[in-house]
Design an enzyme around this catalytic site. Structure first.
Site, PDB file in Angstrom:
ATOM      1  N   LYS A 287       0.857  -1.188   0.000  1.00  0.00           N
ATOM      2  CA  LYS A 287       0.000   0.000   0.000  1.00  0.00           C
ATOM      3  C   LYS A 287       0.885   1.227   0.000  1.00  0.00           C
ATOM      4  CE  LYS A 287      -4.396   1.271   0.218  1.00  0.00           C
ATOM      5  NZ  LYS A 287      -5.610   0.616  -0.291  1.00  0.00           N
TER       6      LYS A 287
ATOM      7  N   ASP B 138      -7.122   4.601  -4.375  1.00  0.00           N
ATOM      8  CA  ASP B 138      -7.763   4.451  -3.064  1.00  0.00           C
ATOM      9  C   ASP B 138      -8.377   5.828  -2.786  1.00  0.00           C
ATOM     10  OD1 ASP B 138      -7.897   2.499  -0.596  1.00  0.00           O
ATOM     11  OD2 ASP B 138      -7.429   4.425   0.287  1.00  0.00           O
TER      12      ASP B 138
ATOM     13  N   ASN C  29     -15.993   6.412  -4.838  1.00  0.00           N
ATOM     14  CA  ASN C  29     -16.021   5.306  -5.786  1.00  0.00           C
ATOM     15  C   ASN C  29     -16.740   4.068  -5.237  1.00  0.00           C
ATOM     16  OD1 ASN C  29     -14.198   2.657  -6.597  1.00  0.00           O
ATOM     17  ND2 ASN C  29     -14.792   3.913  -8.333  1.00  0.00           N
TER      18      ASN C  29
HETATM   19  P1  NDP Z   1     -13.036   8.075  -2.589  1.00  0.00           P
HETATM   20  O1  NDP Z   1     -11.959   9.044  -2.380  1.00  0.00           O
HETATM   21  O2  NDP Z   1     -13.577   7.858  -3.954  1.00  0.00           O
HETATM   22  O3  NDP Z   1     -14.276   8.392  -1.634  1.00  0.00           O
HETATM   23  C1  NDP Z   1     -14.161   8.428  -0.255  1.00  0.00           C
HETATM   24  C2  NDP Z   1     -15.492   8.875   0.302  1.00  0.00           C
HETATM   25  O4  NDP Z   1     -15.485   8.748   1.727  1.00  0.00           O
HETATM   26  C3  NDP Z   1     -15.795  10.339   0.001  1.00  0.00           C
HETATM   27  O5  NDP Z   1     -17.167  10.527  -0.116  1.00  0.00           O
HETATM   28  C4  NDP Z   1     -15.235  11.034   1.236  1.00  0.00           C
HETATM   29  O6  NDP Z   1     -15.812  12.303   1.524  1.00  0.00           O
HETATM   30  C5  NDP Z   1     -15.624  10.047   2.306  1.00  0.00           C
HETATM   31  N1  NDP Z   1     -14.728  10.177   3.458  1.00  0.00           N
HETATM   32  C6  NDP Z   1     -13.389  10.146   3.483  1.00  0.00           C
HETATM   33  N2  NDP Z   1     -12.938  10.366   4.708  1.00  0.00           N
HETATM   34  C7  NDP Z   1     -14.032  10.544   5.465  1.00  0.00           C
HETATM   35  C8  NDP Z   1     -14.216  10.806   6.832  1.00  0.00           C
HETATM   36  N3  NDP Z   1     -13.174  10.952   7.660  1.00  0.00           N
HETATM   37  N4  NDP Z   1     -15.487  10.914   7.291  1.00  0.00           N
HETATM   38  C9  NDP Z   1     -16.526  10.776   6.441  1.00  0.00           C
HETATM   39  N5  NDP Z   1     -16.391  10.531   5.138  1.00  0.00           N
HETATM   40  C10 NDP Z   1     -15.168  10.419   4.664  1.00  0.00           C
HETATM   41  O7  NDP Z   1     -12.478   6.693  -1.983  1.00  0.00           O
HETATM   42  P2  NDP Z   1     -12.965   5.207  -2.264  1.00  0.00           P
HETATM   43  O8  NDP Z   1     -14.432   5.167  -2.449  1.00  0.00           O
HETATM   44  O9  NDP Z   1     -12.088   4.658  -3.319  1.00  0.00           O
HETATM   45  O10 NDP Z   1     -12.556   4.487  -0.901  1.00  0.00           O
HETATM   46  C11 NDP Z   1     -13.441   4.407   0.204  1.00  0.00           C
HETATM   47  C12 NDP Z   1     -12.981   3.296   1.132  1.00  0.00           C
HETATM   48  O11 NDP Z   1     -12.967   2.053   0.420  1.00  0.00           O
HETATM   49  C13 NDP Z   1     -11.564   3.458   1.714  1.00  0.00           C
HETATM   50  O12 NDP Z   1     -11.530   2.892   2.999  1.00  0.00           O
HETATM   51  C14 NDP Z   1     -10.723   2.587   0.762  1.00  0.00           C
HETATM   52  O13 NDP Z   1      -9.526   2.150   1.399  1.00  0.00           O
HETATM   53  C15 NDP Z   1     -11.683   1.446   0.530  1.00  0.00           C
HETATM   54  N6  NDP Z   1     -11.414   0.660  -0.670  1.00  0.00           N
HETATM   55  C16 NDP Z   1     -11.390   1.244  -1.913  1.00  0.00           C
HETATM   56  C17 NDP Z   1     -11.168   0.471  -3.034  1.00  0.00           C
HETATM   57  C18 NDP Z   1     -11.243   1.040  -4.405  1.00  0.00           C
HETATM   58  O14 NDP Z   1     -11.193   0.240  -5.370  1.00  0.00           O
HETATM   59  N7  NDP Z   1     -11.402   2.316  -4.591  1.00  0.00           N
HETATM   60  C19 NDP Z   1     -10.853  -0.969  -2.915  1.00  0.00           C
HETATM   61  C20 NDP Z   1     -11.004  -1.498  -1.569  1.00  0.00           C
HETATM   62  C21 NDP Z   1     -11.235  -0.681  -0.511  1.00  0.00           C
HETATM   63  P3  NDP Z   1     -14.999  13.638   1.165  1.00  0.00           P
HETATM   64  O15 NDP Z   1     -15.091  13.752  -0.311  1.00  0.00           O
HETATM   65  O16 NDP Z   1     -15.708  14.690   1.917  1.00  0.00           O
HETATM   66  O17 NDP Z   1     -13.586  13.431   1.665  1.00  0.00           O
END
Ligand code: NDP
Length: 445
Positions: free
Chosen positions: A125, A165, A240
């Protein structure tokens, strides 16, 4: 003190202050107690001590110029945790909260997740404390180029393959790939995944983590005589993973009523209009609160934690780590939640997980339930090696099949080790056994 407790204490001592890493290790080691009982030979070769120590950690300076000509310095990381079953594989996270402890916890979990996919990929990572929010495209590009100016030395299609991520999507992967290609003078497509379709990306990669989560939870519900039809769903996040989890859950007949970003959450009792969320978050990069200006029946609440007070049948935390704490878990149980599907990594604290299990709430653990993203990244690597493109349907079908297999592996390991229905322990054990076997065969390295 047991062997596993000794290892955990040592991890805490040797990695001071890295609380997320301690938490991730603790959760896994608790599950492994029956495995160690069955395999005392692991202790003789310090297998667990080696398993919790990254093979390599790289930390580096990332200087970049903003649009006003001011110099900024961020910190970059890549943790290459375990290559026993294949090249290191795992995403890059760009978020101001990133430090070594976050990247280590994510890298550690990635080892087991990648093992569960059944594909030949090790765990790693990386990321940076850079915040892409509020930056112009040019600033993001300059940052990505500077980040790659160091990272390129440590990655390669047979060595280490990063992906996206939090804060790293198709735009960032594009800039990173462009810089890698420029430095290496080679079009090495398999060095990064999550690429654009025009230059080696895979169809269905964007949807894969969210869709995969819904497939895993579908299997878990079915094993307990339930399905999605007319179930009320709450999803944290609007990125995502959250967006595509919402899409697939709606396709299966569930009613998704709430989503959030880090500022607050929206509640739409009539069901979330996903096209609006996609337009706001994917196209316009705006805040989720804009949703209520378009759908005036919906409500917006400041602050994100309140989302877990909404009564629902299924909760899908898809935002970030430690999103559901013990008090949120208590509220969800009080509101008769039936299942939790972890789309984010480590979104429930260990206390919350324990509380759900004690109260017979079904729990799909992140390592298994969100493995669809990395599995499809590995399918992207296969397509790059073969220099061909599979259709959306082909990739989606393979993804579904992989998620069914991950569920079965977690289910049967839980049963075999005397914890039927505990998919947290099942996933940890099933993922670990394959890595342990590979580490045993490769000697003390
Ligand atoms: P994105 O950056 O696309 O989206 C993250 C989302 O979560 C945004 O809406 C963001 O809001 C919100 N968020 C982030 N931090 C916080 C917080 N502290 N409190 C509330 N909301 C928060 O990321 P992903 O969707 O790609 O990833 C989301 C999760 O899924 C992570 O834990 C990642 O490690 C996990 N994951 C992702 C994969 C992937 O393929 N993308 C694969 C496997 C796991 P804001 O825009 O306001 O920051």
């Amino acid at each position: 003190m047991s062997y596993l407790q000794e290892v955990l204490e040592e991890v805490k001592k040797r990695n001071p202050g890295e609380i997320e890493f301690h938490q991730a290790v603790e959760e896994v080691l608790i599950s492994l107690a029956p495995v160690i009982e069955k395999h005392p030979e692991y202790k003789n070769i310090a297998l667990i001590e080696r398993f919790v120590e990254p093979e390599r950690v790289v930390m580096f300076r990332v200087p970049w110029l903003d649009d006003q000509g001011k110099v900024h310095v961020n910190r970059g990381f890549r943790v290459q945790f375990n290559s026993a079953i294949g090249p290191y594989k795992g995403g890059l996270r760009f978020h101001p909260s990133v430090y070594l402890g976050i990247i280590k916890f994510l890298g550690f979990e990635q080892i087991l997740k990648n093992s569960l996919t059944g594909l030949p990929i090790g765990g790693g990572k990386g990321g940076s404390d850079f915040d892409p929010k509020g930056k112009t495209d040019t600033e993001v590009m300059k940052f990505c180029q500077s980040f790659m100016n160091e990272l390129y030395r440590h990655i390669g299609q047979d060595l280490d393959v990063p992906a996206g991520d939090i804060g790293v999507g198709a735009r960032e992967v594009g800039y990173l790939f462009g810089q890698y290609k420029k430095i290496k003078n080679q079009h090495e497509a398999g060095v990064l995944t999550g690429k654009g379709l025009a230059y080696g990306g895979s169809l269905a990669r964007k949807e894969a983590t969210g869709f995969g989560l819904i497939y895993f939870v579908r299997e878990m519900l079915a094993a307990h005589g339930m399905d999605y039809k007319d179930k009320t769903v709450v999803i944290s996040g609007a990125g995502n993973v959250a967006i595509y989890a919402c899409q697939k859950a709606q396709e299966y007949g569930a009613k998704v009523i709430a989503m959030c970003d880090s500022s607050g959450y929206i509640l739409d009792e009539e069901g979330i209009k996903l096209d609006t969320v996609k337009q706001l978050k994917e196209v316009e990069r705006k805040r989720i609160k804009e949703y209520v200006n378009i759908h005036t029946n919906a409500k917006y609440f400041e602050g994100q934690q309140g989302i877990w007070t909404i009564p629902c049948d299924i909760a899908l935390p898809c935002a970030t780590q430690n999103d559901i704490q013990l008090e949120n878990a208590k509220k969800l149980v009080e509101n008769r939640v039936k299942a939790i599907g972890e789309g984010a990594n480590m979104p429930c604290t260990n206390e919350a997980v324990e509380y759900f299990l004690e109260n017979n709430v079904l729990l799909a653990p992140a390592k298994a339930a969100n493995a669809g993203g990395v599995a499809t990244s590995a399918l992207e690597m296969s397509q790059n090696s073969m220099r061909l493109h599979w259709s959306f349907e082909e990739v989606n079908e393979k993804l579904d099949h992989i998620m069914v297999n991950i569920f079965k592996a977690s289910q049967s390991a839980a049963k075999e080790y005397g914890m039927p229905g505990n998919y947290v322990a099942g996933a940890n054990i099933a993922g670990f056994l394959k890595v342990a076997d590979a580490m045993m065969s490769q000697g003390i390295v």
